[in-house]
Design an enzyme around this catalytic site. Structure first.
Site, PDB file in Angstrom:
ATOM      1  N   ASP A 172      -9.824  39.637 -33.124  1.00 56.73           N
ATOM      2  CA  ASP A 172     -10.318  40.795 -33.637  1.00 56.73           C
ATOM      3  C   ASP A 172     -11.335  40.550 -34.601  1.00 56.73           C
ATOM      4  OD1 ASP A 172     -10.659  43.481 -33.258  1.00 56.73           O
ATOM      5  OD2 ASP A 172      -8.783  43.928 -34.797  1.00 56.73           O
ATOM      6  N   CYS A 203     -12.748  58.619 -10.906  1.00 55.17           N
ATOM      7  CA  CYS A 203     -11.914  58.965 -12.036  1.00 55.17           C
ATOM      8  C   CYS A 203     -12.803  59.272 -13.282  1.00 55.17           C
ATOM      9  CB  CYS A 203     -10.880  58.028 -12.370  1.00 55.17           C
ATOM     10  SG  CYS A 203      -9.967  58.602 -13.660  1.00 55.17           S
ATOM     11  N   CYS A 227     -10.549  60.043 -18.783  1.00 59.29           N
ATOM     12  CA  CYS A 227     -10.786  59.648 -20.304  1.00 59.29           C
ATOM     13  C   CYS A 227     -11.931  60.386 -20.923  1.00 59.29           C
ATOM     14  CB  CYS A 227     -10.802  58.103 -20.361  1.00 59.29           C
ATOM     15  SG  CYS A 227     -12.037  57.467 -19.340  1.00 59.29           S
ATOM     16  N   CYS A 265      -7.572  58.423 -24.958  1.00 64.99           N
ATOM     17  CA  CYS A 265      -8.160  58.086 -23.624  1.00 64.99           C
ATOM     18  C   CYS A 265      -7.362  56.915 -22.885  1.00 64.99           C
ATOM     19  CB  CYS A 265      -9.598  57.674 -23.990  1.00 64.99           C
ATOM     20  SG  CYS A 265      -9.732  56.175 -25.215  1.00 64.99           S
TER      21      CYS A 265
HETATM   22  C1  B12 Z   1     -15.407  47.384 -33.279  1.00 69.35           C
HETATM   23  C2  B12 Z   1     -14.242  47.574 -32.493  1.00 69.35           C
HETATM   24  C3  B12 Z   1     -13.592  48.936 -32.332  1.00 69.35           C
HETATM   25  C4  B12 Z   1     -14.555  50.203 -32.631  1.00 69.35           C
HETATM   26  C5  B12 Z   1     -15.371  50.330 -31.482  1.00 69.35           C
HETATM   27  C6  B12 Z   1     -14.839  50.144 -30.405  1.00 69.35           C
HETATM   28  C7  B12 Z   1     -15.650  50.054 -28.864  1.00 69.35           C
HETATM   29  N1  B12 Z   1     -15.302  50.725 -27.776  1.00 69.35           N
HETATM   30  O1  B12 Z   1     -16.693  49.585 -29.098  1.00 69.35           O
HETATM   31  C8  B12 Z   1     -13.501  51.253 -32.868  1.00 69.35           C
HETATM   32  C9  B12 Z   1     -13.145  51.374 -34.341  1.00 69.35           C
HETATM   33  C10 B12 Z   1     -13.967  52.718 -32.256  1.00 69.35           C
HETATM   34  C11 B12 Z   1     -12.370  50.857 -32.089  1.00 69.35           C
HETATM   35  C12 B12 Z   1     -11.502  51.376 -31.431  1.00 69.35           C
HETATM   36  C13 B12 Z   1     -10.123  50.966 -30.778  1.00 69.35           C
HETATM   37  N2  B12 Z   1      -9.945  49.643 -30.658  1.00 69.35           N
HETATM   38 CO1  B12 Z   1     -10.963  48.268 -31.303  1.00 69.35          CO
HETATM   39  N3  B12 Z   1     -12.387  46.557 -31.532  1.00 69.35           N
HETATM   40  C14 B12 Z   1     -13.463  46.655 -31.878  1.00 69.35           C
HETATM   41  C15 B12 Z   1     -13.767  45.081 -32.130  1.00 69.35           C
HETATM   42  C16 B12 Z   1     -13.630  44.566 -33.476  1.00 69.35           C
HETATM   43  C17 B12 Z   1     -15.310  44.965 -31.534  1.00 69.35           C
HETATM   44  C18 B12 Z   1     -15.758  45.699 -30.513  1.00 69.35           C
HETATM   45  C19 B12 Z   1     -17.192  45.849 -29.981  1.00 69.35           C
HETATM   46  O2  B12 Z   1     -17.977  44.749 -30.272  1.00 69.35           O
HETATM   47  N4  B12 Z   1     -17.917  46.513 -29.526  1.00 69.35           N
HETATM   48  C20 B12 Z   1     -19.020  46.867 -29.461  1.00 69.35           C
HETATM   49  C21 B12 Z   1     -19.104  47.028 -27.653  1.00 69.35           C
HETATM   50  C22 B12 Z   1     -20.666  47.058 -27.460  1.00 69.35           C
HETATM   51  O3  B12 Z   1     -18.788  45.831 -27.096  1.00 69.35           O
HETATM   52  P1  B12 Z   1     -17.495  45.556 -26.411  1.00 69.35           P
HETATM   53  O4  B12 Z   1     -16.360  46.492 -26.811  1.00 69.35           O
HETATM   54  O5  B12 Z   1     -17.117  44.180 -26.754  1.00 69.35           O
HETATM   55  O6  B12 Z   1     -17.726  45.589 -24.785  1.00 69.35           O
HETATM   56  C23 B12 Z   1     -18.973  46.252 -24.357  1.00 69.35           C
HETATM   57  C24 B12 Z   1     -19.696  45.032 -23.476  1.00 69.35           C
HETATM   58  O7  B12 Z   1     -19.207  43.992 -23.254  1.00 69.35           O
HETATM   59  C25 B12 Z   1     -20.463  46.211 -22.357  1.00 69.35           C
HETATM   60  N5  B12 Z   1     -20.029  45.692 -20.973  1.00 69.35           N
HETATM   61  C26 B12 Z   1     -18.992  45.944 -20.179  1.00 69.35           C
HETATM   62  N6  B12 Z   1     -19.453  45.508 -18.946  1.00 69.35           N
HETATM   63  C27 B12 Z   1     -20.536  45.213 -18.835  1.00 69.35           C
HETATM   64  C28 B12 Z   1     -21.325  44.813 -17.555  1.00 69.35           C
HETATM   65  C29 B12 Z   1     -22.572  44.340 -18.174  1.00 69.35           C
HETATM   66  C30 B12 Z   1     -23.518  43.801 -16.761  1.00 69.35           C
HETATM   67  C31 B12 Z   1     -23.277  44.326 -19.279  1.00 69.35           C
HETATM   68  C32 B12 Z   1     -24.642  44.030 -19.662  1.00 69.35           C
HETATM   69  C33 B12 Z   1     -22.462  44.804 -20.384  1.00 69.35           C
HETATM   70  C34 B12 Z   1     -21.159  45.203 -20.248  1.00 69.35           C
HETATM   71  O8  B12 Z   1     -19.710  47.475 -22.519  1.00 69.35           O
HETATM   72  C35 B12 Z   1     -18.731  47.252 -23.425  1.00 69.35           C
HETATM   73  C36 B12 Z   1     -18.396  48.518 -24.105  1.00 69.35           C
HETATM   74  O9  B12 Z   1     -19.614  49.081 -24.843  1.00 69.35           O
HETATM   75  C37 B12 Z   1     -12.760  44.362 -30.869  1.00 69.35           C
HETATM   76  C38 B12 Z   1     -12.445  42.943 -30.955  1.00 69.35           C
HETATM   77  C39 B12 Z   1     -13.622  42.143 -30.665  1.00 69.35           C
HETATM   78  N7  B12 Z   1     -14.019  41.269 -31.627  1.00 69.35           N
HETATM   79  O10 B12 Z   1     -14.119  42.096 -29.617  1.00 69.35           O
HETATM   80  C40 B12 Z   1     -11.673  45.440 -30.930  1.00 69.35           C
HETATM   81  C41 B12 Z   1     -10.816  45.557 -29.847  1.00 69.35           C
HETATM   82  C42 B12 Z   1     -12.070  46.204 -28.767  1.00 69.35           C
HETATM   83  N8  B12 Z   1     -10.135  47.025 -30.017  1.00 69.35           N
HETATM   84  C43 B12 Z   1      -9.137  47.123 -29.726  1.00 69.35           C
HETATM   85  C44 B12 Z   1      -8.309  48.181 -29.890  1.00 69.35           C
HETATM   86  C45 B12 Z   1      -6.670  47.960 -29.348  1.00 69.35           C
HETATM   87  C46 B12 Z   1      -8.755  49.411 -30.154  1.00 69.35           C
HETATM   88  C47 B12 Z   1      -8.109  50.807 -29.958  1.00 69.35           C
HETATM   89  C48 B12 Z   1      -7.051  51.161 -28.672  1.00 69.35           C
HETATM   90  C49 B12 Z   1      -7.354  50.898 -31.457  1.00 69.35           C
HETATM   91  C50 B12 Z   1      -6.552  52.578 -31.614  1.00 69.35           C
HETATM   92  N9  B12 Z   1      -5.649  52.727 -30.711  1.00 69.35           N
HETATM   93  O11 B12 Z   1      -7.162  53.483 -32.153  1.00 69.35           O
HETATM   94  C51 B12 Z   1      -9.210  51.814 -30.171  1.00 69.35           C
HETATM   95  C52 B12 Z   1      -9.703  52.035 -28.864  1.00 69.35           C
HETATM   96  C53 B12 Z   1     -10.996  52.886 -28.651  1.00 69.35           C
HETATM   97  C54 B12 Z   1     -11.772  52.686 -27.317  1.00 69.35           C
HETATM   98  N10 B12 Z   1     -11.686  53.554 -26.348  1.00 69.35           N
HETATM   99  O12 B12 Z   1     -12.281  51.570 -27.345  1.00 69.35           O
HETATM  100  C55 B12 Z   1      -8.577  45.877 -28.636  1.00 69.35           C
HETATM  101  C56 B12 Z   1      -8.873  46.376 -27.134  1.00 69.35           C
HETATM  102  C57 B12 Z   1      -7.897  45.593 -26.246  1.00 69.35           C
HETATM  103  C58 B12 Z   1      -8.198  45.923 -24.859  1.00 69.35           C
HETATM  104  N11 B12 Z   1      -7.292  45.998 -24.022  1.00 69.35           N
HETATM  105  O13 B12 Z   1      -9.442  46.301 -24.364  1.00 69.35           O
HETATM  106  C59 B12 Z   1      -9.860  44.846 -29.412  1.00 69.35           C
HETATM  107  C60 B12 Z   1     -10.428  43.925 -28.388  1.00 69.35           C
HETATM  108  C61 B12 Z   1      -9.040  44.147 -30.356  1.00 69.35           C
HETATM  109  C62 B12 Z   1      -7.934  43.160 -29.939  1.00 69.35           C
HETATM  110  N12 B12 Z   1      -8.335  41.849 -30.267  1.00 69.35           N
HETATM  111  O14 B12 Z   1      -7.127  43.401 -29.305  1.00 69.35           O
HETATM  112  N13 B12 Z   1     -12.388  49.242 -31.982  1.00 69.35           N
HETATM  113  S1  SF4 Z   2     -10.649  54.180 -17.766  1.00 65.38           S
HETATM  114 FE1  SF4 Z   2     -11.141  56.407 -17.541  1.00 65.38          FE
HETATM  115  S2  SF4 Z   2     -12.189  56.622 -15.888  1.00 65.38           S
HETATM  116 FE2  SF4 Z   2     -11.118  54.445 -15.711  1.00 65.38          FE
HETATM  117  S3  SF4 Z   2      -9.332  54.963 -14.604  1.00 65.38           S
HETATM  118 FE3  SF4 Z   2      -8.655  55.049 -17.090  1.00 65.38          FE
HETATM  119  S4  SF4 Z   2      -9.064  57.442 -17.286  1.00 65.38           S
HETATM  120 FE4  SF4 Z   2     -10.096  56.816 -15.178  1.00 65.38          FE
HETATM  121  S1  SF4 Z   3      -9.847  56.782 -28.905  1.00 61.92           S
HETATM  122 FE1  SF4 Z   3      -9.858  58.898 -29.056  1.00 61.92          FE
HETATM  123  S2  SF4 Z   3     -11.380  59.602 -29.891  1.00 61.92           S
HETATM  124 FE2  SF4 Z   3     -11.625  57.241 -29.444  1.00 61.92          FE
HETATM  125  S3  SF4 Z   3     -12.949  57.519 -27.265  1.00 61.92           S
HETATM  126 FE3  SF4 Z   3     -10.845  57.313 -26.956  1.00 61.92          FE
HETATM  127  S4  SF4 Z   3      -9.976  59.578 -26.727  1.00 61.92           S
HETATM  128 FE4  SF4 Z   3     -12.032  59.356 -27.594  1.00 61.92          FE
END
Ligand code: B12
Ligand code: SF4
Ligand code: SF4
Length: 361
Positions: free
Chosen positions: A138, A196, A199, A254
């Site tokens: 993380d 779908c 979310c 979600c």
């Molecule tokens: C910052 C962070 C958050 C932020 C932002 C979340 C987000 N979606 O970006 C906040 C505080 C909102 C958050 C919330 C949660 N988080 Co968080 N978070 C992180 C953290 C530290 C960094 C993620 C990050 O860099 N985000 C920025 C986006 C841009 O990058 P990304 O998510 O890695 O992925 C993106 C790209 O890879 C890209 N992508 C995907 N496919 C493709 C294809 C192509 C071609 C390209 C170019 C790009 C691309 O799209 C993705 C999303 O934008 C990670 C740990 C880590 N170091 O990775 C944990 C992590 C993602 N979190 C985690 C968890 C458990 C949660 C929560 C469930 C906690 C909760 N219950 O409240 C929620 C879930 C919310 C959600 N729907 O994402 C887990 C997820 C596990 C999993 N199964 O996915 C992680 C991996 C931590 C861990 N070590 O387990 N989190």
């Molecule tokens: S991540 Fe969202 S769109 Fe994808 S299967 Fe789950 S609920 Fe449906």
């Molecule tokens: S964790 Fe809750 S507020 Fe964040 S994207 Fe998912 S449904 Fe929306």
């Protein structure tokens, strides 16, 4: 203690499983292909106040695993399931607090890091030489989900979660970077969301923005309840407070609506993630009263072993005030009146907002 008999990919994966990680895979690609997406996301400001994500050195390190481990040759990526067998969320009871599933038991950073250290020691014994390694859970500057998809652990759902068809998305990720020449696993290539959009429709704050042209799911994290209740240190924007409901730490909506978290997703067998009684749907009034009696230090001591410590005392009280205001029952007024006299201006402001909501009803 683990005993890895053969130092190859399958041996390493088998030992990761023996340590309780349900899924494991190996990545050897060193350069990120998602870094440009990550940079664009930062430029659009969708990371809100999470300044640690935009530190230039940390952004660079996300692009290349060598910058975290100079001798990098392979990464073992593991998953650890955390959702329990019983749905403990109190649905439809606004007088009780919902704490996200991941945060009800012991802090996963500690649990997973300890196991990854065990795994590294096992790999060293099998290699018969010291292994250079780094554990990342993380907090390291690593795009963990990109690595997990490459290691074959799942696909990116529209909710941005990494999802596996048989395991859903209620799992953490951990990464062990090593200098071992293991063979790469097959990346996960399918996408099972199809048409779908459950979310996207269920997110109460509109934080999920769908996929962009490259197919990447996009989130406005500054609107996500998880960000607002955990990462944000200041005031929660007033227009978003009602949508938070009684979620006082994190959010699972979600994931709850995702069909892949239905009957196929097996519950965790990990005792460390069993919910603490005081974080398993506690009464909002009781929890707020308890925390009001604590100093900041006492709060950190009480929740030292829990992810909840990240919100800190004032952040948690801020969240509880919002939830009490959203409940809106007159019984909530006495504890809110106490919070309105708290030493923290942040807590006082949110308590005043909540009292106003009760008066307006
Ligand atoms: C910052 C962070 C958050 C932020 C932002 C979340 C987000 N979606 O970006 C906040 C505080 C909102 C958050 C919330 C949660 N988080 Co968080 N978070 C992180 C953290 C530290 C960094 C993620 C990050 O860099 N985000 C920025 C986006 C841009 O990058 P990304 O998510 O890695 O992925 C993106 C790209 O890879 C890209 N992508 C995907 N496919 C493709 C294809 C192509 C071609 C390209 C170019 C790009 C691309 O799209 C993705 C999303 O934008 C990670 C740990 C880590 N170091 O990775 C944990 C992590 C993602 N979190 C985690 C968890 C458990 C949660 C929560 C469930 C906690 C909760 N219950 O409240 C929620 C879930 C919310 C959600 N729907 O994402 C887990 C997820 C596990 C999993 N199964 O996915 C992680 C991996 C931590 C861990 N070590 O387990 N989190
Ligand atoms: S991540 Fe969202 S769109 Fe994808 S299967 Fe789950 S609920 Fe449906
Ligand atoms: S964790 Fe809750 S507020 Fe964040 S994207 Fe998912 S449904 Fe929306």
């Amino acid at each position: 203690m683990v005993d890895i008999r053969s130092l190859d990919r399958d041996g390493a994966i088998a030992e990761a499983r023996a340590l309780g990680f349900e899924m494991a895979g190996v990545v050897t690609r060193e350069e990120s292909r998602h870094l440009a997406h990550f940079r664009k996301w930062l430029e659009s400001g969708r990371h809100g106040t999470m300044a640690y994500l935009e530190r230039p050195d940390a952004v660079r390190r996300r692009g290349s695993l060598h910058l975290t481990l100079r001798t990098f040759r392979s990464a073992l990526v593991v998953s650890h399931a955390y959702a329990g067998p019983h749905p403990t969320t109190p649905p439809g009871d606004p007088s009780r607090a919902i704490i996200a599933r991941y945060a009800r038991g012991r802090d996963y950073h500690h649990v997973i890091t300890e196991r990854l250290e065990d795994l590294a020691r096992g790999l060293e014994r099998a290699a018969g030489r010291p292994v250079r390694y780094r554990t990342c859970v993380d907090t390291g500057p690593i795009l963990e989900r990109e690595l997990a998809a490459l290691a074959g652990l799942g696909w990116f759902g529209k909710n941005t979660m990494l999802i596996h068809p048989r395991r859903g998305s209620y799992f953490f990720l951990g990464v062990l970077l090593t200098d071992l020449p293991l063979a790469a696993s097959t990346p996960f290539r399918e996408e099972h969301c199809g048409s779908c959009r459950r979310c996207l429709d269920a997110c109460p704050t509109g934080a999920l923005l769908g996929r962009d042209d490259s197919g990447a799911p996009v989130m406005d994290a500054a609107r996500c309840i998880s960000y607002l209740t955990i990462e944000l240190k200041g005031a929660i924007p007033e227009e978003l407070r009602p949508a938070i409901g009684n979620r006082v730490f994190g959010c699972d909506i979600c994931q709850e609506v995702c069909p892949w978290n239905g009957k196929f997703a097996a519950p965790t067998a990990e005792p460390a993630y069993a919910p603490r009684a005081d974080l398993d749907g506690p009464s909002l009034i009781d929890l707020a009263t308890r925390i009001l009696d604590m100093s900041g230090k006492a709060f950190q001591r009480e929740f030292a072993n829990s992810p909840v410590s990240r919100a800190r005392r004032n952040g948690m009280l801020r969240n509880l005030c919002v939830a009490l205001g959203n409940w809106g029952a007159p019984e909530a007024a006495p504890v809110l009146e106490r919070a309105a006299r708290d030493r923290s201006p942040l807590v006082r402001e949110h308590a005043d907002w909540a009292l106003e909501r009760i008066r307006e009803r």
